[in-house]
Design a protein around this motif. Structure first.
Motif, PDB file in Angstrom:
ATOM      1  N   LEU A 110       4.225   9.854   4.048  1.00 50.13           N
ATOM      2  CA  LEU A 110       4.059   9.844   2.431  1.00 50.13           C
ATOM      3  C   LEU A 110       3.484  10.151   2.062  1.00 50.13           C
ATOM      4  O   LEU A 110       3.772  10.836   0.950  1.00 50.13           O
ATOM      5  CB  LEU A 110       4.003   8.196   2.319  1.00 50.13           C
ATOM      6  CG  LEU A 110       4.343   7.723   1.608  1.00 50.13           C
ATOM      7  CD1 LEU A 110       5.872   7.085   1.065  1.00 50.13           C
ATOM      8  CD2 LEU A 110       3.929   6.063   1.228  1.00 50.13           C
ATOM      9  N   TYR A 111       2.004  10.331   2.374  1.00 51.18           N
ATOM     10  CA  TYR A 111       0.802  11.316   1.383  1.00 51.18           C
ATOM     11  C   TYR A 111       1.958  12.591   1.213  1.00 51.18           C
ATOM     12  O   TYR A 111       2.084  12.777   0.160  1.00 51.18           O
ATOM     13  CB  TYR A 111      -0.327  10.909   1.679  1.00 51.18           C
ATOM     14  CG  TYR A 111      -1.337  11.926   1.021  1.00 51.18           C
ATOM     15  CD1 TYR A 111      -1.634  11.182  -0.449  1.00 51.18           C
ATOM     16  CD2 TYR A 111      -2.107  12.825   1.629  1.00 51.18           C
ATOM     17  CE1 TYR A 111      -2.658  12.378  -1.317  1.00 51.18           C
ATOM     18  CE2 TYR A 111      -2.029  13.837   0.820  1.00 51.18           C
ATOM     19  CZ  TYR A 111      -2.923  12.929  -0.716  1.00 51.18           C
ATOM     20  OH  TYR A 111      -3.717  14.042  -1.026  1.00 51.18           O
TER      21      TYR A 111
ATOM     22  N   ARG B 168       0.251   3.493  11.836  1.00 51.10           N
ATOM     23  CA  ARG B 168       0.630   3.099  10.883  1.00 51.10           C
ATOM     24  C   ARG B 168       0.236   4.108   9.536  1.00 51.10           C
ATOM     25  O   ARG B 168       0.239   4.344   8.961  1.00 51.10           O
ATOM     26  CB  ARG B 168      -0.206   1.334  10.049  1.00 51.10           C
ATOM     27  CG  ARG B 168      -0.320   1.538   8.441  1.00 51.10           C
ATOM     28  CD  ARG B 168      -0.952  -0.123   8.859  1.00 51.10           C
ATOM     29  NE  ARG B 168      -1.360  -0.281   6.966  1.00 51.10           N
ATOM     30  CZ  ARG B 168      -1.728  -0.113   6.515  1.00 51.10           C
ATOM     31  NH1 ARG B 168      -3.177   0.233   7.283  1.00 51.10           N
ATOM     32  NH2 ARG B 168      -2.398  -0.470   5.523  1.00 51.10           N
TER      33      ARG B 168
ATOM     34  N   SER C 265       4.743  12.981  -1.087  1.00 49.23           N
ATOM     35  CA  SER C 265       4.162  12.542  -2.832  1.00 49.23           C
ATOM     36  C   SER C 265       3.633  13.926  -2.852  1.00 49.23           C
ATOM     37  O   SER C 265       3.609  13.647  -4.247  1.00 49.23           O
ATOM     38  CB  SER C 265       3.912  11.216  -2.366  1.00 49.23           C
ATOM     39  OG  SER C 265       4.042  10.255  -1.704  1.00 49.23           O
TER      40      SER C 265
ATOM     41  N   LEU D 294       0.489   3.696  -2.729  1.00 48.37           N
ATOM     42  CA  LEU D 294       0.357   5.928  -2.487  1.00 48.37           C
ATOM     43  C   LEU D 294       0.994   6.445  -2.807  1.00 48.37           C
ATOM     44  O   LEU D 294       1.052   7.703  -3.657  1.00 48.37           O
ATOM     45  CB  LEU D 294       0.199   5.761  -0.454  1.00 48.37           C
ATOM     46  CG  LEU D 294      -0.154   7.187   0.092  1.00 48.37           C
ATOM     47  CD1 LEU D 294      -1.941   7.650  -0.917  1.00 48.37           C
ATOM     48  CD2 LEU D 294      -0.246   6.733   1.230  1.00 48.37           C
ATOM     49  N   SER D 295       2.518   6.157  -2.641  1.00 49.17           N
ATOM     50  CA  SER D 295       3.568   7.372  -3.256  1.00 49.17           C
ATOM     51  C   SER D 295       2.979   7.534  -4.598  1.00 49.17           C
ATOM     52  O   SER D 295       3.591   7.929  -4.614  1.00 49.17           O
ATOM     53  CB  SER D 295       4.765   6.757  -2.532  1.00 49.17           C
ATOM     54  OG  SER D 295       6.121   7.255  -3.395  1.00 49.17           O
TER      55      SER D 295
ATOM     56  N   LEU E 153       0.873  -1.129   0.039  1.00 49.67           N
ATOM     57  CA  LEU E 153      -0.124  -0.030  -0.130  1.00 49.67           C
ATOM     58  C   LEU E 153       0.683   1.329  -0.293  1.00 49.67           C
ATOM     59  O   LEU E 153       0.291   2.222  -0.604  1.00 49.67           O
ATOM     60  CB  LEU E 153      -0.855  -0.306   1.096  1.00 49.67           C
ATOM     61  CG  LEU E 153      -1.661   1.373   1.333  1.00 49.67           C
ATOM     62  CD1 LEU E 153      -3.044   0.786  -0.041  1.00 49.67           C
ATOM     63  CD2 LEU E 153      -2.644   1.122   2.389  1.00 49.67           C
ATOM     64  N   GLN E 154       1.824   1.407   1.228  1.00 46.18           N
ATOM     65  CA  GLN E 154       2.353   2.125   1.148  1.00 46.18           C
ATOM     66  C   GLN E 154       3.217   3.185  -0.667  1.00 46.18           C
ATOM     67  O   GLN E 154       3.260   3.963  -1.089  1.00 46.18           O
ATOM     68  CB  GLN E 154       3.416   1.995   1.996  1.00 46.18           C
ATOM     69  CG  GLN E 154       3.555   2.103   3.075  1.00 46.18           C
ATOM     70  CD  GLN E 154       3.397   1.265   4.368  1.00 46.18           C
ATOM     71  OE1 GLN E 154       2.781  -0.358   3.021  1.00 46.18           O
ATOM     72  NE2 GLN E 154       3.002   0.416   5.038  1.00 46.18           N
ATOM     73  N   GLU E 155       3.713   1.408  -1.162  1.00 45.19           N
ATOM     74  CA  GLU E 155       4.904   1.863  -2.716  1.00 45.19           C
ATOM     75  C   GLU E 155       2.807   2.993  -3.310  1.00 45.19           C
ATOM     76  O   GLU E 155       3.259   3.589  -4.591  1.00 45.19           O
ATOM     77  CB  GLU E 155       4.864   0.053  -3.115  1.00 45.19           C
ATOM     78  CG  GLU E 155       6.144   0.299  -2.862  1.00 45.19           C
ATOM     79  CD  GLU E 155       6.788  -0.713  -3.469  1.00 45.19           C
ATOM     80  OE1 GLU E 155       7.535  -0.523  -4.194  1.00 45.19           O
ATOM     81  OE2 GLU E 155       6.397  -1.923  -3.285  1.00 45.19           O
TER      82      GLU E 155
ATOM     83  N   LEU F 174       1.393   6.734   6.807  1.00 46.25           N
ATOM     84  CA  LEU F 174       0.512   6.764   5.874  1.00 46.25           C
ATOM     85  C   LEU F 174       0.443   8.713   5.096  1.00 46.25           C
ATOM     86  O   LEU F 174       0.570   8.595   4.214  1.00 46.25           O
ATOM     87  CB  LEU F 174      -0.366   5.670   5.459  1.00 46.25           C
ATOM     88  CG  LEU F 174      -0.268   4.266   5.145  1.00 46.25           C
ATOM     89  CD1 LEU F 174      -2.014   3.729   5.274  1.00 46.25           C
ATOM     90  CD2 LEU F 174       0.387   3.942   4.378  1.00 46.25           C
TER      91      LEU F 174
END
Lengths: 431, 269
Positions: free
Chosen positions: B229-230, B222, B233, A7-8, A3-5, B226
């Motif tokens: 990370l979002y 978690r 990005s 999302l990125s 999921l992390q990948e 996330l």
């Protein structure tokens, strides 16, 4: 891929879409989760100062189209992936409970038949609404080529729908995005606009107007500087979209090279141009300016060194000075350095007491700009008065522009003259 | 012989009814206070003050020189004044309320603002060239701005009792004002908002935090990872504009925001 990948990759691929508004809709949780505020809420700001209001992601970056300006174009050698609906639903709800976001902005590459892609996006929205009682904001992209049934279904569950025209003329689209059709996108906007109007009609049997149907309306985005289209072309299109298609917002995004292509400029478009277009857009929507006011006498581009309102003021010395103690609201709105709120405060203040130069900054007036264009009780402010500067308009322009005055007194030419020129033979969209 | 000026400190309990009682007292007695100092237990400004109570008092030359302290109790005058202002110029009421919640020393201006409202209000109530009007409206605006900020910047985390909780230290006393919005937002999900500065809790998930339900801030999370990370990005270095971000999101709020306050988050500009 975890999921992390995903999302990125899929958040990174969506970041070029400028829209992130969560305004224009009012929902309550009704026992489920979520609500929206008509004004929208920002939950963070990115490093370039843009509001983060929605979880902005692609469903998939697999795309059949090969639009030259797009990072997800079919010929680009990038990692491809897709979310599952469950993953998007779970991310949205988790982020929403933490108060990270107001809702979801879901777009996608065209990985299959347009109706199938549209159905995936709509199904995600439907599951959030039905399975989880989610009443937060949902913005869905309409997929070019989707049928009327698919569009109508998307409008049932989303607060806002948007279709990005991206390039402001049919000829530019043909050059840079040959698989896209501007007419098709505009047809889908028209269909949705008419569908809203249809639902507002009174019916003796069923009041469909009470059911949500994209309450926050439609928006679109135009890329600035990928083609040679002029500011005049861009603003004329935006004005038509506001007027004829009843769009709520047109976003402008300065072009950035994301993959090499001989049809595209090698360098990014100046962010100042994007900024000036937003200012001009604001004048069209809130300051009662017309296109002709903003771009007069065959001019095709906005001045990068001076904002469009000040540029208009400098072209119209006969309009000034405006006497703030007597002028009507619309006239005060034309003064550089006075916004809508400032003009309202001036009217309130002068009804209650006498206006003075000293009171103006307290009312939110920027005297640095306004002082040249106003009188208060018949008095100018020393040498700053417009009359005093009228003899030297170039100097006045220098005072009010972003550029440092040059010895010659003439403004610096925009850096990227090539893409600002108005090329012959543009084919603007017909409405 | 120099005339001695008696300095009277008016003291009230720092509640909204107390504030309106104070305004009613000043208006009824024809008192035109010069200066007020607001002393709050979480933000003491005057060592001479009684820390057990909140009060406003007259000040001269930046020092206390009080001859007499008069406690203004909550009276029916509070409700009567609210009713009278409602009748003569209703829009003044929320301005007074939000100005009070700003916890700035607004009382002297508020007395004059209320007097103008009782005299009929009208356009003078939005005339910001009047110092009393400007001060009250500016204080009210400060409160509204902070409310608006925290609608977006408050961050919730799950406690061990299925209740989402957010801790913050706002400048203005706004926890109660945030409650209606988050009630609508959370629906059936339990939540609580904790004002650390004022030791105040509001919400639907009980207003008592114990060691067992406060959650473990050190535990891996978690969703936070996330989110970070979002956020990373969405960065677009070609458009970087840290000044604009700071304008919208001043540094004082960053401690609430995992996306920017972690070692791996964006560095300070």
């Amino acid at each position: 891929m975890d999921l992390q990948e995903k999302l990125s990759i899929l958040a990174g691929a969506a970041k070029y879409d400028a829209s992130c508004a969560s305004s224009g809709s009012s929902r309550s949780s009704k026992g489920g989760l979520g609500a929206t505020l008509p004004s929208g809420v920002c939950h963070s700001w990115t490093g370039d100062g843009r509001c983060v209001s929605l979880l902005k992601i692609l469903y998939s970056n697999v795309c059949r189209l090969d639009c030259a300006y797009c990072v997800n174009r079919a010929s680009n050698d990038i990692r491809r992936t897709s979310f599952t609906t469950d993953e998007i639903v779970s991310l949205t709800l988790s982020f929403y409970r933490r108060n990270y976001i107001e809702g979801l902005f879901l777009s996608s590459g065209i990985f299959s038949d347009p109706d199938i892609v549209m159905a995936r996006l709509t199904d995600t929205a439907r599951r959030l609404r039905i399975d989880h009682g989610f009443q937060g904001y949902i913005h869905l992209k309409t997929i070019p080529g989707s049928g009327e049934r698919a569009l109508r279904e998307a409008a049932r569950w989303a607060d806002r729908l948007s279709a990005n025209i991206e390039l402001p003329t049919e000829s530019s689209l043909r050059t840079l995005a040959p698989q896209k059709s501007g007419a098709e996108i505009i047809d889908s906007m028209r269909f949705l606009k008419n569908s809203v109007a249809e639902r507002m009609k009174p019916s003796p049997f069923f009041t469909s107007a009470k059911l949500p149907f994209m309450p926050a309306g439609q928006s679109t985005q135009l890329i600035i500087g990928a083609s040679q289209d002029s500011d005049a072309t861009i603003l004329r299109l935006a004005n038509s979209l506001y007027g004829k298609m009843k769009l709520k917002r047109v976003y402008y995004s300065a072009y950035m090279p994301v993959s090499p292509d001989a049809r595209l400029p090698r360098e990014s478009a100046p962010l100042a141009r994007e900024h000036r277009l937003y200012q001009a857009d604001w004048l069209l929507r809130f300051y009662k300016f017309s296109i002709d006011d903003i771009l007069e006498s065959q001019e095709s581009k906005l001045d990068l060194d001076i904002d469009p309102k000040t540029a208009w003021a400098l072209r119209h010395p006969e309009f000034f000075p405006v006497e703030l103690c007597k002028a009507e609201f619309e006239k005060i709105l034309r003064v550089p350095g006075i916004g809508v709120i400032g003009a309202q405060r001036i009217l309130s203040a002068r009804r209650a007491s006498h206006l003075s130069w000293e009171s103006l900054p307290k009312l939110g007036v920027s005297l640095k700009r306004a002082a040249y264009f106003i009188t208060v009780n018949g008095k100018s402010r020393g040498a700053a008065g417009f009359a005093a500067c009228r003899s030297d308009p170039l100097a006045l322009r220098g005072f009010l522009s972003n550029e440092k005055p040059r010895k010659s007194g003439h403004p610096v030419k925009p850096k990227d003259e090539r893409i600002l020129e108005n090329p012959p033979g543009q084919m603007e969209f017909a409405f | 012989m120099e005339k001695h000026e008696t300095r009277i400190a008016l003291q009230y309990d720092n509640s909204l009814p107390g504030f309106f009682s104070l305004l009613d007292f000043c208006l009824s007695a024809g008192v035109r206070p010069r200066t007020f100092i607001r002393v709050l237990p979480h933000r003491p400004r005057a060592p001479a003050a009684d820390q057990g109570e909140l009060f406003a008092c007259a000040e001269r030359d930046g020092r206390f020189g009080i001859d007499e302290t008069l406690h203004v109790p909550i009276t029916d005058g509070s409700a009567r004044l609210i009713e009278s202002i409602e009748r003569s110029h209703g829009p003044a009421l929320p301005e007074l309320k939000y100005a009070f919640l700003s916890e700035t020393p607004i009382e002297a201006h508020a007395v004059e603002f209320a007097r103008k409202a009782l005299e009929g209000g009208g356009s003078s109530m939005s005339d910001e060239s009047d110092p009393d009007v400007k001060a009250v409206l500016a204080a009210a605006r400060k409160t509204r701005k902070e409310i608006h900020c925290f609608l977006g910047l408050l961050r919730f985390e799950p406690g061990s009792d299925d209740c989402f909780q957010a801790r913050f230290e706002p400048d203005c006393d706004i926890a109660e004002e945030l409650l209606p919005h988050f009630k609508r937002r959370f629906g059936s999900t339990l939540f609580r908002i904790i004002d650390m500065r004022r030791d105040k809790m509001v919400g639907t998930g009980g207003t008592h935090v114990t060691a067992s339900n406060q959650g473990n801030p050190e535990a891996p999370d978690r969703d936070v990872d996330l989110w970070k990370l979002y956020y990373a990005s969405t960065e677009n270095p070609d458009r970087a504009n840290p000044k604009l971000r700071l304008m919208h999101m001043p540094r004082r709020y960053w401690r609430y925001l995992p996306e920017v306050n972690e070692p791996h988050g964006p560095s300070e500009p």
